[in-house]
Design an enzyme around this catalytic site. Structure first.
Site, PDB file in Angstrom:
ATOM      1  N   HIS A  58       0.830  -1.195   0.000  1.00 36.91           N
ATOM      2  CA  HIS A  58       0.000   0.000   0.000  1.00 36.91           C
ATOM      3  C   HIS A  58       0.872   1.255   0.000  1.00 36.91           C
ATOM      4  O   HIS A  58       2.076   1.210   0.263  1.00 36.91           O
ATOM      5  CB  HIS A  58      -0.937  -0.023   1.199  1.00 36.91           C
ATOM      6  CG  HIS A  58      -2.032  -1.029   1.082  1.00 36.91           C
ATOM      7  ND1 HIS A  58      -3.115  -1.056   1.933  1.00 36.91           N
ATOM      8  CD2 HIS A  58      -2.229  -2.052   0.207  1.00 36.91           C
ATOM      9  CE1 HIS A  58      -3.921  -2.045   1.593  1.00 36.91           C
ATOM     10  NE2 HIS A  58      -3.402  -2.662   0.554  1.00 36.91           N
ATOM     11  N   GLU A  60       1.201   3.799   1.972  1.00 35.94           N
ATOM     12  CA  GLU A  60       1.897   4.169   3.203  1.00 35.94           C
ATOM     13  C   GLU A  60       3.155   3.330   3.394  1.00 35.94           C
ATOM     14  O   GLU A  60       4.200   3.842   3.831  1.00 35.94           O
ATOM     15  CB  GLU A  60       0.977   3.984   4.405  1.00 35.94           C
ATOM     16  CG  GLU A  60      -0.285   4.835   4.372  1.00 35.94           C
ATOM     17  CD  GLU A  60      -1.468   4.124   3.768  1.00 35.94           C
ATOM     18  OE1 GLU A  60      -2.576   4.292   4.278  1.00 35.94           O
ATOM     19  OE2 GLU A  60      -1.284   3.395   2.756  1.00 35.94           O
ATOM     20  N   ALA A 170     -25.808   5.631 -35.940  1.00 37.12           N
ATOM     21  CA  ALA A 170     -25.386   4.769 -37.039  1.00 37.12           C
ATOM     22  C   ALA A 170     -26.284   5.041 -38.233  1.00 37.12           C
ATOM     23  O   ALA A 170     -27.353   5.641 -38.109  1.00 37.12           O
ATOM     24  CB  ALA A 170     -25.480   3.292 -36.639  1.00 37.12           C
ATOM     25  N   SER A 233     -29.666 -12.406 -23.373  1.00 40.13           N
ATOM     26  CA  SER A 233     -30.780 -13.099 -22.724  1.00 40.13           C
ATOM     27  C   SER A 233     -31.011 -14.488 -23.295  1.00 40.13           C
ATOM     28  O   SER A 233     -31.252 -15.446 -22.553  1.00 40.13           O
ATOM     29  CB  SER A 233     -32.062 -12.276 -22.843  1.00 40.13           C
ATOM     30  OG  SER A 233     -31.924 -11.026 -22.205  1.00 40.13           O
ATOM     31  N   PRO A 303     -29.022   1.559 -29.050  1.00 40.01           N
ATOM     32  CA  PRO A 303     -30.177   2.333 -28.583  1.00 40.01           C
ATOM     33  C   PRO A 303     -31.150   1.553 -27.714  1.00 40.01           C
ATOM     34  O   PRO A 303     -31.770   2.129 -26.819  1.00 40.01           O
ATOM     35  CB  PRO A 303     -30.837   2.805 -29.889  1.00 40.01           C
ATOM     36  CG  PRO A 303     -30.305   1.898 -30.957  1.00 40.01           C
ATOM     37  CD  PRO A 303     -28.941   1.513 -30.524  1.00 40.01           C
TER      38      PRO A 303
END
Length: 376
Positions: A58, A60, A170, A233, A303
């Protein structure tokens, strides 16, 4: 805790430097936040560092290593509260205590519930002087996705669109390469590079066969390539698509229960719930993205999907590129929203930023409100 005393130029400069260092991890720290640290003693920087990749040291720890024994009694300026839990690396709070740092200034508390003030509390209980809140806004802007995911469980969702002056994405045939110029396309790759994942719909895959990679000249070694997610889907993904052959992770989200025989080499298939139309439930998609520990997600959509995202108010930030070209009445529109028939049905967005990118214009809009409700 808040910053409640007058700032000095040296303190503000030291924190600004920590934030600047943190930006070096813009493309590589997922799922961790981008963090920078500057260690100052007697008005002089004696150590600095940033978090470069998950699993690596990290900010630090890097800064302390650079400062060495001189860190004793010094002030550490950190863009995010030091962590206090054991993850892939030990807690930074313990490292600061062991180095006998005299003072820690954090720009903001860590929104991670595993930290959320406990790191600063550990430091204060160890006798270290603590302040929090210096340049908070700039620090939060470094990690908008991480902060949102920690607070809500969902990543920051951006959607990228490109259109002509007459609002077309398009030609009627679907031809869209290229509406925008090279500068705008390079700008898109910067947004891709800082994203945990790029999401697109199956129609885009079938039409364009995209690679969905982030390409920045001279910075390839600094980029943790985003995962690629396809919303499909009915599982129409072609096995010969480029995305099935790309290195890294490609995931198809579908509503179908997939048999072993239907597995596609090089692609992970995940089944999620459908909405009432039989398509993927977009809220379920957003939930899944959050469970993957994605911080910032970029949707690159046609779209139909952009219209659905707008309708369900699921996008935090819209990136719209406007090109000085005209595609004509037969071109495809930006959003498919046939149900909008009256002005009172309209969606209104809040313009956050506008700038020229080469020959094109990029506009950034805030999250969509409900119909006829301004976000301003």
């Amino acid at each position: 805790m808040s910053w409640n005393r007058q700032l000095t130029l040296d303190e503000a400069t030291a924190m600004a430097r920590a934030i600047e260092l943190a930006r070096r991890g813009l493309y590589s720290t997922d799922p961790n936040p981008r963090v920078g640290c500057t260690i100052v003693k007697n008005g002089r920087v004696i150590g600095e560092g940033w978090h470069s990749n998950a699993g690596g040291p990290h900010a630090e720890v890097v800064a302390l290593a650079a400062a060495g024994p001189a860190a004793q009694g010094a002030t550490a300026f950190v863009s995010l509260e030091p962590c206090s839990h054991h993850g892939r690396t030990p807690p930074c709070s313990e490292a600061l205590i062991a180095a006998r740092i005299g003072r820690v200034v954090a720009a903001m508390e860590d929104p991670n519930p595993r930290v959320a003030g406990s790191g600063l509390r550990q430091l204060r209980e160890a006798g270290i002087d603590i302040h929090c809140g210096l340049l908070h806004g700039a620090a939060e802007a470094l990690n908008p996705g991480f902060c949102q995911r920690m607070r809500t469980g969902h990543p920051l969702i951006r959607a990228k669109l490109a259109m002509s002056l007459d609002g077309r994405t398009a030609m009627a045939s679907g031809e869209s390469r290229w509406i925008t110029g090279e500068d705008a396309r390079r700008d898109v790759h910067r947004w891709r590079a800082r994203s945990s994942a790029i999401v697109t719909g199956i129609e885009t895959v079938l039409a364009d066969d995209p690679a969905l990679t982030a390409r920045l000249d001279g910075c390839e070694h600094q980029i943790l390539q985003p995962d690629r997610v396809i919303l499909d889907s009915n599982l129409r993904f072609p096995p010969k698509a480029r995305l099935a052959k790309m290195p890294g992770r490609t995931v198809i989200l579908t509503t179908r229960l997939v048999q072993v025989a239907e597995a596609i080499p090089g692609v992970e298939i995940v089944t999620l719930p459908a909405d009432i139309t039989g398509r993927l439930s977009l809220p379920a998609v957003i939930d899944w993205l959050g469970r993957q520990e994605f911080n910032e997600v970029l949707f690159e959509t046609g779209p139909t999907l952009s219209g659905a995202l707008l309708r369900e108010n699921l996008v935090d930030e819209w990136l719209v590129y406007l090109a000085p070209v005209v595609l004509g009445d037969g071109g495809r529109g930006l959003f498919h929203l046939p149900e909008l028939t009256r002005m009172t049905d309209r969606f209104e967005l809040l313009l956050q930023d506008i700038r020229q990118v080469g020959k094109d214009v990029r506009m950034r809009f805030g999250a969509a409100g409900q119909p006829n409700r301004s976000l301003g």
